[in-house]
Design a protein around this motif. Sequence first.
Motif, PDB file in Angstrom:
ATOM      1  N   HIS B 378       0.830  -1.192   0.000  1.00  0.00           N
ATOM      2  CA  HIS B 378       0.000   0.000   0.000  1.00  0.00           C
ATOM      3  C   HIS B 378       0.875   1.257   0.000  1.00  0.00           C
ATOM      4  CE1 HIS B 378      -3.799   2.016   1.117  1.00  0.00           C
ATOM      5  NE2 HIS B 378      -3.030   2.844   1.783  1.00  0.00           N
ATOM      6  N   LYS B 381       2.619   1.684  -3.307  1.00  0.00           N
ATOM      7  CA  LYS B 381       1.679   2.102  -4.340  1.00  0.00           C
ATOM      8  C   LYS B 381       1.391   3.597  -4.232  1.00  0.00           C
ATOM      9  CE  LYS B 381      -2.740   0.626  -4.879  1.00  0.00           C
ATOM     10  NZ  LYS B 381      -3.741  -0.408  -4.628  1.00  0.00           N
ATOM     11  N   GLU B 385       2.382   6.851  -6.984  1.00  0.00           N
ATOM     12  CA  GLU B 385       1.130   7.022  -7.708  1.00  0.00           C
ATOM     13  C   GLU B 385       1.257   7.970  -8.899  1.00  0.00           C
ATOM     14  OE1 GLU B 385      -3.292   6.902  -5.851  1.00  0.00           O
ATOM     15  OE2 GLU B 385      -1.914   8.401  -5.157  1.00  0.00           O
ATOM     16  N   HIS B 395       0.772  -3.000 -10.953  1.00  0.00           N
ATOM     17  CA  HIS B 395      -0.410  -3.860 -11.131  1.00  0.00           C
ATOM     18  C   HIS B 395      -0.005  -5.212 -11.689  1.00  0.00           C
ATOM     19  CE1 HIS B 395      -3.502  -1.157  -9.936  1.00  0.00           C
ATOM     20  NE2 HIS B 395      -3.160  -0.223 -10.801  1.00  0.00           N
ATOM     21  N   ASN B 398       1.593  -7.322  -9.040  1.00  0.00           N
ATOM     22  CA  ASN B 398       0.616  -7.873  -8.101  1.00  0.00           C
ATOM     23  C   ASN B 398      -0.110  -9.068  -8.698  1.00  0.00           C
ATOM     24  OD1 ASN B 398       1.014  -6.290  -5.896  1.00  0.00           O
ATOM     25  ND2 ASN B 398      -0.384  -4.695  -6.562  1.00  0.00           N
ATOM     26  N   SER B 462     -12.410  -0.485  -1.130  1.00  0.00           N
ATOM     27  CA  SER B 462     -11.897  -0.607  -2.499  1.00  0.00           C
ATOM     28  C   SER B 462     -10.671  -1.510  -2.554  1.00  0.00           C
ATOM     29  CB  SER B 462     -11.543   0.770  -3.041  1.00  0.00           C
ATOM     30  OG  SER B 462     -10.516   1.335  -2.259  1.00  0.00           O
ATOM     31  N   ASP B 463      -9.909  -1.587  -1.446  1.00  0.00           N
ATOM     32  CA  ASP B 463      -8.749  -2.479  -1.438  1.00  0.00           C
ATOM     33  C   ASP B 463      -9.171  -3.932  -1.575  1.00  0.00           C
ATOM     34  OD1 ASP B 463      -6.875  -0.441  -1.124  1.00  0.00           O
ATOM     35  OD2 ASP B 463      -7.343  -0.310   1.004  1.00  0.00           O
ATOM     36  N   THR B 466     -10.232  -4.429  -5.198  1.00  0.00           N
ATOM     37  CA  THR B 466      -9.068  -4.567  -6.090  1.00  0.00           C
ATOM     38  C   THR B 466      -8.446  -5.946  -5.941  1.00  0.00           C
ATOM     39  OG1 THR B 466      -8.617  -2.387  -5.176  1.00  0.00           O
ATOM     40  CG2 THR B 466      -7.203  -3.138  -6.950  1.00  0.00           C
ATOM     41  N   TYR B 467      -8.333  -6.395  -4.684  1.00  0.00           N
ATOM     42  CA  TYR B 467      -7.705  -7.692  -4.441  1.00  0.00           C
ATOM     43  C   TYR B 467      -8.478  -8.801  -5.148  1.00  0.00           C
ATOM     44  CZ  TYR B 467      -5.395 -11.455  -1.936  1.00  0.00           C
ATOM     45  OH  TYR B 467      -4.679 -12.563  -1.637  1.00  0.00           O
ATOM     46  N   ILE B 469     -10.451  -8.489  -7.726  1.00  0.00           N
ATOM     47  CA  ILE B 469     -10.290  -8.369  -9.188  1.00  0.00           C
ATOM     48  C   ILE B 469      -8.965  -9.002  -9.617  1.00  0.00           C
ATOM     49  CG2 ILE B 469      -9.950  -6.733 -11.082  1.00  0.00           C
ATOM     50  CD1 ILE B 469     -11.877  -4.870  -9.624  1.00  0.00           C
ATOM     51  N   TYR B 470      -7.902  -8.719  -8.838  1.00  0.00           N
ATOM     52  CA  TYR B 470      -6.600  -9.345  -9.118  1.00  0.00           C
ATOM     53  C   TYR B 470      -6.731 -10.865  -9.121  1.00  0.00           C
ATOM     54  CZ  TYR B 470      -3.878  -5.056  -8.281  1.00  0.00           C
ATOM     55  OH  TYR B 470      -3.334  -3.816  -8.349  1.00  0.00           O
TER      56      TYR B 470
END
Lengths: 110, 518
Positions: B378, B381, B385, B395, B398, B462-463, B466-467, B469-470
């Motif tokens: 985090h 990242k 940014e 990305h 990850n 949102s974290d 995102t996780y 989605i990964y």
Amino acid sequence: MISVYLSLILVLIGFYGLMTSETVIKTVLSFNIVEASLIVLFLNLVALEGDNVPIYAKTLKKMVDPLPQAMMLTTIVIGAAISALVLMMSIKIFHYFGSLKWAEILERDI
Amino acid sequence: MIALILLPVFTALFVFLLKNKKVIRLSLLSIPVEIYLIYQLFEKVNETGFHKIIVGGWPEVVGISLYADYISFVFLFISVVAWLASSYYSLSKRADDYKFFFFLHFLRGTFYGLIFSNDLFNIFVFIEIISVISTMLIIYKKDGFSVRAGMYYLLFNSVGMFFYLAGVIIIYMRIGTVNLDYIVNLPFDATTKAAFGLIVTALGVKSAFFPVYTWTWLPRAHMAAPSGMSALLSSVLVKSGFIVLVKLYRFLPEGIFFRYLLIMGLLKAISGIMFALSQKDIKGILAFSTISQSGLILAAISGVGDLHIAGLVHLINHSLFKGLMFLTAGVIIKHYNVREVKHIRGLLKKFPELAFFLILGGLSITGFPLTNGFVSKHLIKYSLESNRVVMYALHLINIGTIIYILKLSQVLFGKAKGNINEKMKVSRLPLIFLAGITFLSGFVEMFILKNYLDIIVKVHLSDFITYFIYIAIGYLVHRYIIDRDIKVLQFLRKYQLGFRRANIVLALFLMLTMAFIY
């Protein structure tokens, strides 16, 4: 000054050996050449014309800087240890692979 | 500080001389004593911000000086934890092997020496001793595979250190001392740049930069070593290059190598993932994962401000969860008697506790919210940014991490087959210890960052999104590309870089470094 250039050339010869030698023993030899010539290079660089050996005498003379000599002594010891260890391992390698050529050592997968 | 360096060395000598099973057990008690000594040192450092001594009372210019500040404790912490876990783990396997413990204790002493040493030549000496002793531990099984790996490791490391020696020679000729405190005064001109270029190249070999590790020494050494040693290699010894880099950052102009090391780190991370995906061996995946994660550390640690701190935090986290995963892999190999991922199945049913450790390590390494990996990833990242290309690369890294962890997680499911050795007694205590620290460290880090450094890490919804989605992308890629063993992966698995060609790559790498610096 000529000795500095000569030892620089020796360093390059040693690296050429590392890049091209086919067997483990030749690699160790070129390794030692690089190491020894780096030591000679450093000692040549710090020694000036007319300097004496850094041993304490009754009459004070102009001496060579002793610190590089101490450092290079340590480097020699380290180099000896590494060469001894690699040679020991090369005996083991010969027992297992029957050869000391890099190409043949790499080919076989245990 | 001298006591801290000498205590493990004398412990090692006692173990070697007395050759007794009880002495070996007792020798582990030296680690708690060292923790107490580290605590005393911390109190001293806390008063003035740093603590410095000069051994033997020589003038500072020629003497051996030892230096400790707050950053030293990061490395001291990871080394104490890693050695505690892997010595105890080795104790359950080699209870009466006094030679192994001699090297293990001696290595710890030299590692403390590297952490404290404050001049360039001492760093050289300690790195060489570390290389020699860790080679002895890598070839400990004495079969052809491990001796070959050890020979590669030692020779290639030593050839790399020649560049370091050349850099030291140039610096000594310029300023007449190798003490790091005096190198500050050096004007940063062409000659100094050449010296630092040589030194950074040598450290690149030591901490496995992108072109110089490729399938030569580090992964082989990880795979061939005994499991306790591979945990130690991966969680502590790979970082010895970073220790020296961090030491040099005190003196270099801010961010001078930043761009170069950022690019190098990202390249290393992505290439490590490519190799990790091609591996079939459980330890092979973990070894290349070490390369990819330490690339991320390198990219972050070269920055300034928050990014630098993020790099240090990720260094701690990586050493914790990778030590846990390597030791777990060692226990799994002991029980199943095979190393290939496709032959190990049904871990969740047979050994639920091992499965739990593996899942905890996997969640941390992929940065699941609230684990320790999340904190550092985090931070990295959010510090990077502003740069769009770097963000895409992050990305990619990850997702890649998730893919190889998914590949590893195949061992959890399915039906166990083959002859499984269930009765074998392997102590779970070091694993529980490491798992506990890995679990707690995330919260402790968040607390310390908030209270002492004013960096607040918050977990948003949102974290989680995102996780997942990964995970979804990773699963699809794994299912349709990696599982089919495409030709690129086969090529990467079989590709061998000989020693001669490795040296040519090293020379090219030196030229690349020089070109970047000038």
